[in-house]
Design an enzyme around this catalytic site. Structure first.
Site, PDB file in Angstrom:
ATOM      1  N   HIS A 184       0.845  -1.203   0.000  1.00  0.00           N
ATOM      2  CA  HIS A 184       0.000   0.000   0.000  1.00  0.00           C
ATOM      3  C   HIS A 184       0.880   1.253   0.000  1.00  0.00           C
ATOM      4  O   HIS A 184       0.589   2.225  -0.681  1.00  0.00           O
ATOM      5  CB  HIS A 184      -0.897   0.043   1.245  1.00  0.00           C
ATOM      6  CG  HIS A 184      -1.836  -1.112   1.388  1.00  0.00           C
ATOM      7  ND1 HIS A 184      -1.823  -1.968   2.456  1.00  0.00           N
ATOM      8  CD2 HIS A 184      -2.826  -1.570   0.579  1.00  0.00           C
ATOM      9  CE1 HIS A 184      -2.756  -2.894   2.324  1.00  0.00           C
ATOM     10  NE2 HIS A 184      -3.384  -2.684   1.190  1.00  0.00           N
ATOM     11  N   LYS A 235     -17.090  -7.588   7.647  1.00  0.00           N
ATOM     12  CA  LYS A 235     -15.800  -8.272   7.495  1.00  0.00           C
ATOM     13  C   LYS A 235     -15.065  -8.190   8.830  1.00  0.00           C
ATOM     14  O   LYS A 235     -14.914  -7.101   9.384  1.00  0.00           O
ATOM     15  CB  LYS A 235     -15.006  -7.566   6.389  1.00  0.00           C
ATOM     16  CG  LYS A 235     -13.873  -8.373   5.802  1.00  0.00           C
ATOM     17  CD  LYS A 235     -13.330  -7.654   4.557  1.00  0.00           C
ATOM     18  CE  LYS A 235     -11.970  -8.183   4.159  1.00  0.00           C
ATOM     19  NZ  LYS A 235     -11.419  -7.458   2.997  1.00  0.00           N
ATOM     20  N   ARG A 265      -1.879  -5.509  -8.530  1.00  0.00           N
ATOM     21  CA  ARG A 265      -0.667  -6.274  -8.211  1.00  0.00           C
ATOM     22  C   ARG A 265      -0.363  -7.316  -9.271  1.00  0.00           C
ATOM     23  O   ARG A 265       0.771  -7.616  -9.556  1.00  0.00           O
ATOM     24  CB  ARG A 265      -0.826  -6.969  -6.855  1.00  0.00           C
ATOM     25  CG  ARG A 265      -0.848  -6.012  -5.697  1.00  0.00           C
ATOM     26  CD  ARG A 265      -1.359  -6.654  -4.454  1.00  0.00           C
ATOM     27  NE  ARG A 265      -2.748  -7.068  -4.631  1.00  0.00           N
ATOM     28  CZ  ARG A 265      -3.429  -7.787  -3.780  1.00  0.00           C
ATOM     29  NH1 ARG A 265      -2.843  -8.233  -2.695  1.00  0.00           N
ATOM     30  NH2 ARG A 265      -4.688  -8.099  -4.005  1.00  0.00           N
ATOM     31  N   SER A 308      -2.464  -8.068   2.882  1.00  0.00           N
ATOM     32  CA  SER A 308      -2.572  -7.917   4.337  1.00  0.00           C
ATOM     33  C   SER A 308      -2.821  -9.262   5.009  1.00  0.00           C
ATOM     34  O   SER A 308      -2.286  -9.537   6.083  1.00  0.00           O
ATOM     35  CB  SER A 308      -3.700  -6.949   4.682  1.00  0.00           C
ATOM     36  OG  SER A 308      -3.422  -5.685   4.173  1.00  0.00           O
TER      37      SER A 308
HETATM   38  N1  COA Z   1      -0.264  -3.834  -2.157  1.00  0.00           N
HETATM   39  C1  COA Z   1      -0.444  -4.838  -1.306  1.00  0.00           C
HETATM   40  N2  COA Z   1      -1.646  -5.355  -1.026  1.00  0.00           N
HETATM   41  C2  COA Z   1      -2.701  -4.801  -1.622  1.00  0.00           C
HETATM   42  C3  COA Z   1      -2.589  -3.741  -2.521  1.00  0.00           C
HETATM   43  C4  COA Z   1      -1.296  -3.258  -2.783  1.00  0.00           C
HETATM   44  N3  COA Z   1      -1.082  -2.274  -3.638  1.00  0.00           N
HETATM   45  N4  COA Z   1      -3.810  -3.418  -2.964  1.00  0.00           N
HETATM   46  C5  COA Z   1      -4.671  -4.246  -2.363  1.00  0.00           C
HETATM   47  N5  COA Z   1      -3.990  -5.086  -1.564  1.00  0.00           N
HETATM   48  C6  COA Z   1      -4.554  -6.191  -0.786  1.00  0.00           C
HETATM   49  C7  COA Z   1      -5.073  -5.828   0.545  1.00  0.00           C
HETATM   50  O1  COA Z   1      -4.066  -5.930   1.515  1.00  0.00           O
HETATM   51  C8  COA Z   1      -6.153  -6.849   0.750  1.00  0.00           C
HETATM   52  O2  COA Z   1      -5.556  -8.046   1.145  1.00  0.00           O
HETATM   53  P1  COA Z   1      -6.346  -9.128   2.006  1.00  0.00           P
HETATM   54  O3  COA Z   1      -7.658  -9.368   1.324  1.00  0.00           O
HETATM   55  O4  COA Z   1      -5.421 -10.267   1.949  1.00  0.00           O
HETATM   56  O5  COA Z   1      -6.510  -8.564   3.380  1.00  0.00           O
HETATM   57  C9  COA Z   1      -6.704  -7.089  -0.629  1.00  0.00           C
HETATM   58  O6  COA Z   1      -5.676  -6.679  -1.498  1.00  0.00           O
HETATM   59  C10 COA Z   1      -7.955  -6.303  -0.891  1.00  0.00           C
HETATM   60  O7  COA Z   1      -7.640  -4.987  -0.704  1.00  0.00           O
HETATM   61  P2  COA Z   1      -8.500  -3.707  -0.519  1.00  0.00           P
HETATM   62  O8  COA Z   1      -7.923  -2.711  -1.423  1.00  0.00           O
HETATM   63  O9  COA Z   1      -8.529  -3.330   0.899  1.00  0.00           O
HETATM   64  O10 COA Z   1      -9.844  -4.136  -1.107  1.00  0.00           O
HETATM   65  P3  COA Z   1     -11.188  -4.472  -0.466  1.00  0.00           P
HETATM   66  O11 COA Z   1     -11.765  -5.436  -1.435  1.00  0.00           O
HETATM   67  O12 COA Z   1     -11.111  -4.856   0.946  1.00  0.00           O
HETATM   68  O13 COA Z   1     -11.921  -3.068  -0.525  1.00  0.00           O
HETATM   69  C11 COA Z   1     -12.975  -1.196  -1.611  1.00  0.00           C
HETATM   70  C12 COA Z   1     -12.009  -2.353  -1.707  1.00  0.00           C
HETATM   71  C13 COA Z   1     -12.867  -0.509  -0.272  1.00  0.00           C
HETATM   72  C14 COA Z   1     -12.592  -0.211  -2.680  1.00  0.00           C
HETATM   73  C15 COA Z   1     -14.380  -1.739  -1.894  1.00  0.00           C
HETATM   74  O14 COA Z   1     -14.637  -2.878  -1.130  1.00  0.00           O
HETATM   75  C16 COA Z   1     -15.462  -0.715  -1.626  1.00  0.00           C
HETATM   76  O15 COA Z   1     -15.544   0.297  -2.288  1.00  0.00           O
HETATM   77  N6  COA Z   1     -16.335  -0.978  -0.642  1.00  0.00           N
HETATM   78  C17 COA Z   1     -17.437  -0.087  -0.282  1.00  0.00           C
HETATM   79  C18 COA Z   1     -18.776  -0.644  -0.752  1.00  0.00           C
HETATM   80  C19 COA Z   1     -18.909  -0.413  -2.232  1.00  0.00           C
HETATM   81  O16 COA Z   1     -19.036   0.720  -2.682  1.00  0.00           O
HETATM   82  N7  COA Z   1     -18.852  -1.507  -3.003  1.00  0.00           N
HETATM   83  C20 COA Z   1     -18.830  -1.419  -4.462  1.00  0.00           C
HETATM   84  C21 COA Z   1     -20.166  -1.406  -5.103  1.00  0.00           C
HETATM   85  S1  COA Z   1     -20.973  -2.953  -4.933  1.00  0.00           S
END
Ligand code: COA
Length: 161
Positions: free
Chosen positions: A16, A40, A89, A127
């Site tokens: 990140h 979650k 990634r 993560s």
């Molecule tokens: N480097 C390392 N790890 C990364 C990364 C990077 N550049 N980018 C993402 N990751 C990892 C995270 O650590 C996480 O790992 P884990 O699942 O093993 O813990 C995984 O990738 C997912 O990351 P994250 O970016 O936190 O995605 P998410 O799926 O949890 O959330 C949101 C993404 C917040 C953008 C999305 O869920 C959201 O907008 N939610 C709000 C509700 C909504 O509007 N939904 C969409 C319409 S239905």
């Protein structure tokens, strides 16, 4: 330009921080938005995740750290910001990210999602992998900043949760 970099950040990793640093170099302001997702289960509370992000980005001058619940599009409208940054990634990230970007643009047509390709040295990180290694007392110092390493050690000092 102001951009939003949303995610769970449970916890923030060097992957990140690679994206955050590069956004900070290129945009006027980067709003890092921690998703408060009641459905979650997480190791760190939202406040703890915010604190770890604050500590990890304290050298950067143009960062705002915030949290949100509900839809990202509603949050982006509320913040008056129509540019979202997501890290890619590997090809495996692409399908989900594309779906998310398209659905978000459907509900907020002005919203633009920009993808930033992760640096090769951190493109394997997530993560959950870092949490798993930490839960077994494994070495995580090359994956996370020191403040996160210490916080994970503290969380798992009684063994895996
Ligand atoms: N480097 C390392 N790890 C990364 C990364 C990077 N550049 N980018 C993402 N990751 C990892 C995270 O650590 C996480 O790992 P884990 O699942 O093993 O813990 C995984 O990738 C997912 O990351 P994250 O970016 O936190 O995605 P998410 O799926 O949890 O959330 C949101 C993404 C917040 C953008 C999305 O869920 C959201 O907008 N939610 C709000 C509700 C909504 O509007 N939904 C969409 C319409 S239905």
């Amino acid at each position: 330009m102001r951009v939003i970099y949303p995610g769970s950040f449970d916890p923030v990793t060097n992957g990140h921080l690679d994206i955050i640093q590069r956004c900070s170099d290129r945009f006027d302001q980067v709003i890092i938005s921690v998703l408060d997702n009641k459905r979650k289960s997480s190791v760190f509370t939202v406040d703890e995740r915010i604190k770890l992000l604050e500590e990890s980005t304290k050298e950067l001058h143009n960062i705002e750290i915030d949290s949100f619940t509900g839809l990202l599009t509603d949050y982006a409208k509320k913040k008056g910001c129509s540019t979202i940054i997501r890290g890619l990634r590997a090809v495996s990230d692409f399908e989900y990210e594309m779906q998310l970007a398209l659905i978000n643009r459907k509900t907020y047509p002005d919203l633009e999602t920009l993808f930033m390709v992760s640096s090769t040295g951190v493109s394997f990180l997530s993560s959950s992998l870092v949490r798993e290694i930490a839960s077994f007392n494994g070495e995580i110092s090359c994956f996370v900043p020191e403040v996160v390493e210490d916080a994970l050690k503290e969380k798992f000092k009684g063994g895996a949760r």
